[in-house]
Design a protein around this motif. Structure first.
Motif, PDB file in Angstrom:
ATOM      1  N   ALA A   1       1.029  -1.216  -0.040  1.00  0.00           N
ATOM      2  CA  ALA A   1      -0.084  -0.090   0.176  1.00  0.00           C
ATOM      3  C   ALA A   1       0.698   1.320  -0.159  1.00  0.00           C
ATOM      4  O   ALA A   1       1.427   1.477   1.019  1.00  0.00           O
ATOM      5  N   PRO A   2       0.859   2.304  -0.558  1.00  0.00           N
ATOM      6  CA  PRO A   2       1.390   2.875  -0.975  1.00  0.00           C
ATOM      7  C   PRO A   2       1.674   4.441  -0.154  1.00  0.00           C
ATOM      8  O   PRO A   2       2.542   4.841   0.208  1.00  0.00           O
TER       9      PRO A   2
ATOM     10  N   PHE B   1       5.925   4.876   5.683  1.00  0.00           N
ATOM     11  CA  PHE B   1       6.951   4.123   6.205  1.00  0.00           C
ATOM     12  C   PHE B   1       9.096   3.617   5.948  1.00  0.00           C
ATOM     13  O   PHE B   1       9.540   4.169   7.556  1.00  0.00           O
ATOM     14  N   ASP B   2       8.784   3.051   5.455  1.00  0.00           N
ATOM     15  CA  ASP B   2       9.976   2.869   4.742  1.00  0.00           C
ATOM     16  C   ASP B   2      10.242   2.391   3.014  1.00  0.00           C
ATOM     17  O   ASP B   2       9.807   1.415   3.184  1.00  0.00           O
ATOM     18  N   LYS B   3      11.184   3.314   2.847  1.00  0.00           N
ATOM     19  CA  LYS B   3      10.961   3.154   1.353  1.00  0.00           C
ATOM     20  C   LYS B   3      11.983   1.565   0.984  1.00  0.00           C
ATOM     21  O   LYS B   3      10.975   0.688  -0.421  1.00  0.00           O
TER      22      LYS B   3
ATOM     23  N   CYS C   1      -2.492  -0.603  -6.011  1.00  0.00           N
ATOM     24  CA  CYS C   1      -1.075  -1.233  -6.641  1.00  0.00           C
ATOM     25  C   CYS C   1      -0.692  -0.813  -7.273  1.00  0.00           C
ATOM     26  O   CYS C   1       0.592  -1.331  -7.696  1.00  0.00           O
ATOM     27  N   TYR C   2      -1.918  -0.011  -8.662  1.00  0.00           N
ATOM     28  CA  TYR C   2      -1.071   0.770  -9.704  1.00  0.00           C
ATOM     29  C   TYR C   2      -0.033   1.263  -9.061  1.00  0.00           C
ATOM     30  O   TYR C   2       1.064   1.745  -9.702  1.00  0.00           O
ATOM     31  N   GLY C   3      -0.298   2.707  -8.226  1.00  0.00           N
ATOM     32  CA  GLY C   3       0.015   3.439  -8.268  1.00  0.00           C
ATOM     33  C   GLY C   3       1.794   2.799  -6.935  1.00  0.00           C
ATOM     34  O   GLY C   3       3.274   3.576  -7.442  1.00  0.00           O
TER      35      GLY C   3
ATOM     36  N   ALA D   1     -10.089   8.948   0.803  1.00  0.00           N
ATOM     37  CA  ALA D   1      -9.364   7.431   1.840  1.00  0.00           C
ATOM     38  C   ALA D   1      -7.441   7.131   1.923  1.00  0.00           C
ATOM     39  O   ALA D   1      -6.769   6.398   2.640  1.00  0.00           O
ATOM     40  N   GLY D   2      -6.581   7.876   0.768  1.00  0.00           N
ATOM     41  CA  GLY D   2      -5.780   7.773   0.579  1.00  0.00           C
ATOM     42  C   GLY D   2      -4.774   8.290   2.217  1.00  0.00           C
ATOM     43  O   GLY D   2      -4.867   8.662   2.425  1.00  0.00           O
ATOM     44  N   GLY D   3      -3.130   7.553   1.654  1.00  0.00           N
ATOM     45  CA  GLY D   3      -2.176   8.322   2.644  1.00  0.00           C
ATOM     46  C   GLY D   3      -2.346   8.026   4.004  1.00  0.00           C
ATOM     47  O   GLY D   3      -1.628   8.672   4.686  1.00  0.00           O
ATOM     48  N   GLY D   4      -3.205   7.024   4.165  1.00  0.00           N
ATOM     49  CA  GLY D   4      -3.278   5.986   5.640  1.00  0.00           C
ATOM     50  C   GLY D   4      -4.161   7.039   6.342  1.00  0.00           C
ATOM     51  O   GLY D   4      -4.400   7.343   7.545  1.00  0.00           O
TER      52      GLY D   4
END
Ligand code: SF4
Ligand code: SF4
Lengths: 296, 164
Positions: A45-46, A52-54, A82-84, A197-200
């Motif tokens: 999840a992007p 958190f950690d690349k 998923c695509y991102g 929703a994104g970005g947590g």
């Protein structure tokens, strides 16, 4: 046409399996050579895991991409998130030899490696480029008379570097795919805005996420549509479950059916609401379902 | 919250190519931000704060960004704003500044290889659709899950998610 492996991610198989089923039914009808990407994990999840950690993000994305490379296939996603993650990770690895080495140091421990030999595709981009809206128009058997609010979602188009090449401000390819089913894509204010929703944000700050969702829904409702059509199960969940949450929280009465594009296309190909799992949503609008059934 | 390593946020931004010093404070990013319309996030101010001190690591608005990329696409200076936000978040998480809900997402990934794993309700939905109760992902392939766990350990993600 490129041969592909189907990447399911987490939300589709584990929360909205109707989208998985619809995708398989549609790809089969369209004659796309597609196999399951067996043993794949979270993309990852992007918004959260990349934050958190690349290195972790790249290693897991790298493994998923490597699995598809081993099948000599492009990797097909049905989710913007998923695509991102996978398209951006693939792009970064292809562009940076040192980064590729770093990722492969981790992957070497499980006997795999990423080569950068294949592409990551998104179902809407794939259908538009490889099949084409004309062909879709030709093979549909049950043209839909629906007014649709198209929701692109963010990570389908952005960040634009290394991506589809579509306009990020005024894209039209998804609207064309929707209209190929006979439905009408209706304009509405703030169409390109985020579901929230994104970005947590959805996971840690649900009220903030819902504030964005509520705005988006009110803009959609003002346009008077039969349903929302998206390209991402995470947007799908936020726009679907979000209606129930907002109704409970604010006493609103949102009641708009939410469909993934593959579910809309499935209807136009003659599959039933139950075949496609549209009845498994949190919001089920009987009027909409009856309209669909009487048309088909 | 204590900052153990006193990381230099600005130098980390520069290393990633997100040169936030090029910002001319036009405010296009904040004006384009859908989250900022509804929450206290002001992305221009957040980046400005990152230039000065490590207080940005515990700024509440840091996690209000949905990573929609509007700001980054529109920034006239071509600053990779979201990459910068990712960097700041990463520094925060590595300092142990993380929401419990986000830690839980990490724990689910560590245990199941999925951030959103299957449950009973959805096994039943899958069966009703004529699908296998478990999808053909790591849920059906234990050896695949072992690979994912090895990778997560190799990246020390397990240590990152453990309560420090
Ligand atoms: S849009 Fe770019 S230049 Fe303008 S304030 Fe934001 S970061 Fe600075
Ligand atoms: S990426 Fe984040 S900061 Fe930028 S516009 Fe979107 S929500 Fe706002």
């Amino acid at each position: 046409m490129a041969n592909v492996s189907l990447f399911l991610g987490c939300v589709i198989p584990n929360r909205y399996p109707g989208i998985e089923k619809s995708t398989k039914l549609c790809l089969d009808k369209l004659g796309v050579d597609c196999v399951d990407l067996k043993g794949a994990s979270c993309c990852p999840a992007p918004g959260v895991l990349r934050s958190f950690d690349k290195a972790t993000w790249l290693a897991l994305a790298g493994r998923n991409i490597a699995l598809s490379e081993e099948l000599d296939r492009d990797l097909l996603t049905i989710c913007n998130g998923c695509y991102g993650s996978l398209a951006d990770a693939n792009h970064e690895v292809k562009a940076d030899e040192q980064l590729k080495k770093d990722v492969n140091t981790h992957l070497g421990k499980i006997g795999r490696s990423i080569k950068g030999s294949h592409d990551v595709r998104h179902i809407t981009e794939f259908l538009y480029k490889e099949v084409g809206s004309e062909k879709i128009r030709d093979i549909i058997t049950h043209p839909l008379e629906l007014r649709v609010a198209v929701h692109y979602g963010c990570h389908l188009l952005k960040p634009s570097k290394g991506r589809i090449g579509s306009s990020v401000e005024r894209p039209s390819f998804f609207d064309e795919l929707v209209e190929a089913t006979g439905a009408q894509s209706v304009e509405y204010p703030d169409k390109m805005e985020c579901c929230g929703a994104g970005g947590g944000v959805r996971s840690a700050l649900p009220d903030e996420a819902l504030a964005l969702t509520g705005h988006k829904l009110s803009m959609i409702e003002s346009a008077g549509v039969d349903c929302i059509v998206n390209a991402c199960p995470f947007c799908h969940m936020q726009l679907d479950v979000g209606q129930v949450d907002l109704n409970e929280k604010n006493g609103t009465s949102h009641n708009i059916p939410v469909l993934h594009y593959t579910q809309l296309l499935g209807l136009a190909l003659g599959y039933s609401v139950e075949d496609l799992g549209i009845d498994l949503n949190a919001v089920v609008d009987l009027e909409f379902l009856e309209k669909i059934l009487s048309d088909s | 919250m204590s900052i153990r390593n006193e990381p230099n946020v600005l130098s980390r931004m520069e290393k990633t190519g997100s040169d936030i010093l090029k910002c001319m404070h036009c405010g296009v990013c904040s004006g384009s931000c859908p989250s900022g319309r509804h929450t206290s996030l002001n992305v221009r101010k957040l980046l400005k704060k990152a230039r000065n001190d490590t207080a940005v690591l515990s700024d509440d608005s840091l996690w209000m960004c949905t990573t929609c990329y509007n700001c980054q696409e529109r920034c006239p200076r071509g600053i990779d704003i979201v990459d910068a936000i990712f960097e700041i978040r990463t520094l925060a998480v590595h300092e142990g500044i993380i929401y419990p809900e986000h830690r839980m997402v990490g724990e689910l990934l560590l245990e199941h290889g999925h951030a959103v794993p299957i449950n009973e309700e959805n096994r039943a939905k899958r069966e009703a659709l004529g699908l296998d109760p478990l999808p053909p992902t790591v849920h059906s392939f234990p050896e695949g899950l072992e690979e994912v766990k090895k990778l997560l350990a190799s990246c020390k993600f397990d240590e990152l998610m453990s309560e420090k």
